[in-house]
Structure formats: C-alpha cells, structure tokens
Scaffold this active site. Structure first.
Site, PDB file in Angstrom:
ATOM      1  N   CYS A  24       0.810  -1.218   0.000  1.00 35.36           N
ATOM      2  CA  CYS A  24       0.000   0.000   0.000  1.00 35.36           C
ATOM      3  C   CYS A  24       0.841   1.265   0.000  1.00 35.36           C
ATOM      4  O   CYS A  24       0.677   2.140  -0.860  1.00 35.36           O
ATOM      5  CB  CYS A  24      -0.910  -0.051   1.226  1.00 35.36           C
TER       6      CYS A  24
ATOM      7  N   HIS B 160      -3.902   2.505   6.609  1.00 32.47           N
ATOM      8  CA  HIS B 160      -3.972   2.413   5.154  1.00 32.47           C
ATOM      9  C   HIS B 160      -3.714   3.789   4.541  1.00 32.47           C
ATOM     10  O   HIS B 160      -4.094   4.809   5.106  1.00 32.47           O
ATOM     11  CB  HIS B 160      -5.350   1.892   4.737  1.00 32.47           C
TER      12      HIS B 160
ATOM     13  N   ASP C 217      -7.293   4.803  -4.836  1.00 29.22           N
ATOM     14  CA  ASP C 217      -6.655   3.770  -4.019  1.00 29.22           C
ATOM     15  C   ASP C 217      -6.181   2.631  -4.910  1.00 29.22           C
ATOM     16  O   ASP C 217      -6.942   1.738  -5.260  1.00 29.22           O
ATOM     17  CB  ASP C 217      -7.645   3.246  -2.971  1.00 29.22           C
TER      18      ASP C 217
END
Length: 264
Positions: A79, A117, A132
């Site tokens: 991520c 995140h 994202d």
C-alpha cells in the site's frame, strides 16, 4: 530511480508522443491501468510484517529504489510504496492530489492505530475523488467520487461512501452478495510522518513474532483476483467466488499468475 517516462510506459502510455492530460478521464484510466499492470505483492512490501526480521519502513524509505523494484521491474509492492509513487506521478502530471489515511478492521485489531492504510484524495474537473491503487482488495478499480451519496457502480459491483463521526466508510456489494465495509477513512490531508505510529506498531508486532498471511492481487478487465494465504478470491463482472487452495502446486501457480499478469 524514479522516472516518469518509465512509469508511463509501464502503464501503457507512449510518453514519447505526449503525456496524459490532467483530467478525469486520465485519472480513471491511470487508476485502472495501475491496478492491472502492477500487482499488490506482500512479499515485496514495506508495510506487511514478515518473519525474516526485516524492519518495516513506512515513512523514510527510498522512493527511487522502491520505484526500481515496484514499477520498473513490475514486481509490485504494498500500500504505502505504491500509493506514494502513484501520488508522485499524479503530481508530476499536474493533478491536485494529497495523501489521506484510513484503517481496515484487521489493521485496527492488529495494530490499534487509526492511520494505517494510505489513500489519495484527487481534485479534478470540479470534483473530489477517492484514489486507491494500493489495497489488495477486493475493492474498486476506478476512482470513486467523494461527494456522491448514492451507489456508484463498477464492473458489476456497487460501492457507497457513508459518513460517520469525523470520517467515512467505504462499503462494497458484489452482484449476489450483501453490503460490507472495506475500510474507514477521513478526507483530512496527511503528511507521510503521520504513518510513524503505524510503523512502530507493525515493527512491535514483528518483534513479537507476528506475521501476516502472504497477500497478492491484481485487477483484471472486469474485476480483481486476490490470493490471501490459502484463500483464492475472484470478482468477475460482480460475481464473487472464493475457494481454499490446499495443493501447494496450485497455490504457487495462482501466485505466479497474479505476479506475472497472466490471470486475464
């Protein structure tokens, strides 16, 4: 070494002819192409604990070295790596974009932090969009409009953004399933240093002997494919199917196909 031309070629653009324009159509195309071209790869991630003893670095890692592995070589990553590199690309192309933060239920349970995140808030063509490309999924493969209170549909799945307290939740519903929460987030602009508590918590878990299941994913033309531990999940045209992979040969075949982009 970070290089915008190399990045664009990886995403299927001929930068020698012209660079993409900073508009909504380009943002949508870049988002989907990124998820199709560069896999989520926990084995190469700086944000997933591993039993090797390697420390997790979420804040001060070398973006140039990360670019070589994640983008130029096409190995993918986690991520934080992919999101920071994609933010850099968007800004280089002229997009107005910033980091924002969220947390998954699993992350909150494991690490007890709210900033876990990493996502991107992009402002383009008069709207604000949730970007994202660094969540293994299943999630969305094209940006979602933040100020849209209704259902947003992509490739057979439905998505909605709900408000609660100071933040928002992303919810997803496959064609034959029920609504479920993907993660919570806030649209507050963040600095990369805000991930320092998560880095500390993850490294503490690593030192205590914790490690997560291996996780790999890639978008396909009409959805996503995810391998989490022994759980193999596909979402194609909104139809979600899950099975447990018990044979080691099958598991390695699925992993290799995701990393090589041979899951279409």
């Amino acid at each position: 070494m970070y290089d915008i031309d190399t990045y664009l070629r990886r995403l299927g653009y001929d930068s020698a002819t012209s660079q993409p324009t900073a508009d909504l159509a380009t943002l949508v195309a870049l988002h989907k192409r990124h998820m199709e071209s560069i896999p989520f790869n926990s084995a190469g991630s700086l944000a997933v604990p591993a039993p090797s003893g390697r420390l997790v670095d979420l804040v001060d890692f070398d973006e140039d070295a990360t670019f070589d592995s994640v983008v130029a070589s096409g190995h993918g990553g986690g991520c934080v790596q992919m999101t920071r590199l994609f933010l850099r690309l968007l800004r280089d192309l002229g997009f107005d974009a910033d980091l924002i933060a969220g947390t998954t239920a699993e992350g909150r349970r494991s690490y007890g932090v709210e900033v876990e995140h990493m996502l991107i808030l992009a402002r383009v063509d008069g709207g604000s969009w949730l970007v994202d490309i660094g969540y293994a999924g299943p999630s969305f493969v094209e940006p979602l409009r933040l100020d849209d209170a209704g259902d947003q549909r992509q490739y057979g799945c439905r998505y909605r953004l709900t408000h609660g307290g100071d933040g928002m939740s992303l919810q997803r519903r496959p064609r034959l399933g029920q609504w479920s929460t993907v993660y919570a987030f806030t649209p507050k602009v963040r600095d990369r240093s805000d991930w320092a508590p998560a880095e500390k918590a993850i490294n503490a878990a690593l030192a205590a002997g914790g490690d997560g299941a291996e996780l790999y994913s890639r978008a396909v033309s009409d959805g996503q494919v995810v391998l989490k531990g022994r759980r193999y999940l596909t979402v194609r045209a909104g139809i979600e199917q899950t099975r447990t992979v018990t044979d080691d040969g099958d598991w390695h075949a699925h992993r290799s196909a995701i990393l090589a982009g041979e899951v279409g």
